[in-house]
Enzyme design. Structure first.
Site, PDB file in Angstrom:
ATOM      1  N   ARG A  46      16.355  18.308  -3.256  1.00 16.86           N
ATOM      2  CA  ARG A  46      15.797  17.210  -3.051  1.00 16.86           C
ATOM      3  C   ARG A  46      16.045  16.511  -1.689  1.00 16.86           C
ATOM      4  O   ARG A  46      15.165  15.755  -1.162  1.00 16.86           O
ATOM      5  CB  ARG A  46      16.414  16.192  -4.210  1.00 16.86           C
ATOM      6  CG  ARG A  46      15.856  14.844  -4.165  1.00 16.86           C
ATOM      7  CD  ARG A  46      16.048  13.795  -5.340  1.00 16.86           C
ATOM      8  NE  ARG A  46      17.103  14.096  -6.283  1.00 16.86           N
ATOM      9  CZ  ARG A  46      17.919  13.644  -6.214  1.00 16.86           C
ATOM     10  NH1 ARG A  46      18.474  13.257  -4.987  1.00 16.86           N
ATOM     11  NH2 ARG A  46      19.295  14.234  -7.089  1.00 16.86           N
ATOM     12  N   TYR A  98      -7.583   1.187  -0.393  1.00 18.42           N
ATOM     13  CA  TYR A  98      -7.523   2.189  -1.323  1.00 18.42           C
ATOM     14  C   TYR A  98      -7.245   1.574  -2.714  1.00 18.42           C
ATOM     15  O   TYR A  98      -6.200   0.860  -2.809  1.00 18.42           O
ATOM     16  CB  TYR A  98      -6.849   3.367  -0.938  1.00 18.42           C
ATOM     17  CG  TYR A  98      -6.607   4.410  -2.262  1.00 18.42           C
ATOM     18  CD1 TYR A  98      -7.681   5.304  -2.384  1.00 18.42           C
ATOM     19  CD2 TYR A  98      -5.281   4.280  -2.777  1.00 18.42           C
ATOM     20  CE1 TYR A  98      -7.402   6.000  -3.551  1.00 18.42           C
ATOM     21  CE2 TYR A  98      -5.161   5.443  -3.876  1.00 18.42           C
ATOM     22  CZ  TYR A  98      -6.208   6.261  -4.105  1.00 18.42           C
ATOM     23  OH  TYR A  98      -6.004   7.161  -5.111  1.00 18.42           O
ATOM     24  N   ASP A 170      -2.585   3.363   7.028  1.00 20.48           N
ATOM     25  CA  ASP A 170      -2.886   4.438   6.084  1.00 20.48           C
ATOM     26  C   ASP A 170      -4.065   5.154   6.989  1.00 20.48           C
ATOM     27  O   ASP A 170      -5.245   4.662   7.125  1.00 20.48           O
ATOM     28  CB  ASP A 170      -3.514   3.703   4.752  1.00 20.48           C
ATOM     29  CG  ASP A 170      -4.100   4.951   3.782  1.00 20.48           C
ATOM     30  OD1 ASP A 170      -4.124   5.922   4.365  1.00 20.48           O
ATOM     31  OD2 ASP A 170      -4.051   4.703   2.618  1.00 20.48           O
ATOM     32  N   LYS A 195      -5.758  14.781   0.872  1.00 25.78           N
ATOM     33  CA  LYS A 195      -7.237  14.888   1.520  1.00 25.78           C
ATOM     34  C   LYS A 195      -7.361  15.488   2.596  1.00 25.78           C
ATOM     35  O   LYS A 195      -7.351  16.762   2.717  1.00 25.78           O
ATOM     36  CB  LYS A 195      -7.610  13.395   1.995  1.00 25.78           C
ATOM     37  CG  LYS A 195      -7.025  12.224   1.011  1.00 25.78           C
ATOM     38  CD  LYS A 195      -7.916  12.387  -0.501  1.00 25.78           C
ATOM     39  CE  LYS A 195      -7.089  11.544  -1.588  1.00 25.78           C
ATOM     40  NZ  LYS A 195      -6.899  10.223  -1.452  1.00 25.78           N
TER      41      LYS A 195
END
Ligand code: PLP
Length: 379
Positions: A46, A98, A170, A195
């Site tokens: 992690r 978004y 973003d 994306k």
């Protein structure tokens, strides 16, 4: 180093244990120590994973930043940025971002007493009007989803700096190939790597890139403490996607340009949203801060009933009806009922998002075939 070379070589050191040219998928949860505290820099996956580290280095380089951090999704990356804040802090954000970002801010973080101001960021005066001593973060997205509005990143970054606030951009729609917000004064760049970075519709992932070491340390602490890390296989997929980002984006831009003009010339289409048009309200800024206009296009039909929009949305064959964007294959989407359904109807309409708006993610197929498909659907 020029962009094309960087896309292929960024973060790609041969694997130190074998010389493998491609970064191996280190599918392991832990690393053996010779004696307590004696290890090779890797303790528990992690916190440290070599596949993820290679990706984070690549992300930093292609965004012209010093540090990259990868997350299990785009919203997990956004979530990490908000966790820099304290109750009482205020955020100024774009009013047409978004839907999932809006949902995270309103439904999760407002109850922790973080205050969000939603403003139209195409006019920076709207930001200055709500800025105050509690403003810690300015969050913007450009081009916006789905109305393709453009924020002047350099201008907003000057406002953020004067107010001692962090500016996070973003950059999902543009991708690092078309726009590098850190160069324009942003403090953090966020991507949904799901994306264009991944580019093949086969992974969910997010990332942050920044220059400041303190900010990096704080965000790394959040990444490991909150645990929204991507698995090594997903990191491998995004690393692989990045290697063709530049060639894919070139074709997305070419196809996008042809289809935007074709739609605009179609008598059944009332309005086309694409920042490459010379008469797009923010075209000059788009031209200044982006090296191309991308393959995201939204449009409204002359018959602006939802029924007609639904008919078109169900009639395309190459454009698949699906959420998401940025993959090699073309997608068609109905923002009001799909990607932006989490924004209340009145809020959407107030921001200019019509119920009949259709959004395209233009892929890298042959543009003639894509146009024939749209011609057939629009009629
Ligand atoms: C998809 C998307 C996100 C969210 O990313 P996920 O990977 O789906 O969590 C954030 N911003 C934009 C602009 C997006 O398109």
């Amino acid at each position: 180093m020029k962009t094309a070379t960087k896309m292929i070589h960024a973060g790609a050191e041969p694997d130190p244990s074998t010389g493998a040219i491609m970064t191996p998928i280190y599918q392991t949860s832990t690393f053996v120590q010779a004696a307590p505290g004696q290890h090779k820099g890797f303790e528990y996956a992690r916190s440290q994973n070599p596949t993820r580290f290679a990706l984070e280095e690549a992300l930093a380089q292609i965004e012209n930043g010093k540090h990259g951090l990868a997350f299990s999704s785009g919203v997990a990356a956004t979530d990490a940025v908000i966790k820099l804040l304290q109750p009482g802090d205020e955020v100024i954000c774009a009013n047409d971002m978004y839907g999932g970002t809006y949902r995270l801010f309103t439904k999760i973080y407002e109850k922790f007493n973080i205050r969000f101001h939603y403003v139209n960021m195409q006019d920076e005066a709207n930001i200055s009007a709500v800025i105050n001593a509690n403003t810690r973060l300015i969050w913007t997205e450009t081009p916006t989803n789905p109305l393709m509005n453009i924020t002047d990143i350099a201008a907003v970054s000057r406002i953020a700096k004067a107010a001692n606030a962090i500016l996070c951009v973003d950059n999902t729609f543009a991708s690092p190939y078309l726009q590098n917000p850190l160069d324009l004064g942003a403090d953090i760049v966020m991507h949904s790597a799901t994306k264009y970075l991944g580019g093949h519709s086969d992974v969910i992932q997010g990332c942050l890139v920044m220059n400041d070491q303190t900010l990096r340390d704080q965000l790394y602490f959040i990444q490991k403490s909150c645990g929204a890390v991507p698995g090594p296989m997903d990191c491998f997929l995004v690393l692989r996607g990045i290697k063709t980002l530049h060639v894919r984006m070139q074709r997305h831009c070419e196809n996008g340009e042809r289809i935007a003009h074709w739609l605009r010339d179609n008598p059944k289409v009332a309005k086309v949203y694409w920042p490459g048009f010379a008469d797009h309200p923010n075209h000059a800024i788009a031209k200044k801060q982006m090296s191309g206009f991308g393959g995201m296009i939204s449009f409204e039909l002359v018959d602006d009933s939802t029924e007609e929009a639904f008919r078109v949305l169900s009639s395309t064959k190459l454009f698949s009806l699906a959420e998401s964007l940025g993959g090699v294959e073309s997608l068609i989407n109905h923002p009001a009922s799909m990607t932006h359904a989490s924004i209340p109807r009145e809020e959407r309409i107030k921001n200019g998002l019509k119920e009949s708006l259709i959004r395209l993610s233009v892929g890298i197929e042959d543009a003639d075939d894509l146009i024939a498909d749209l011609q057939h659907a629009i009629g």
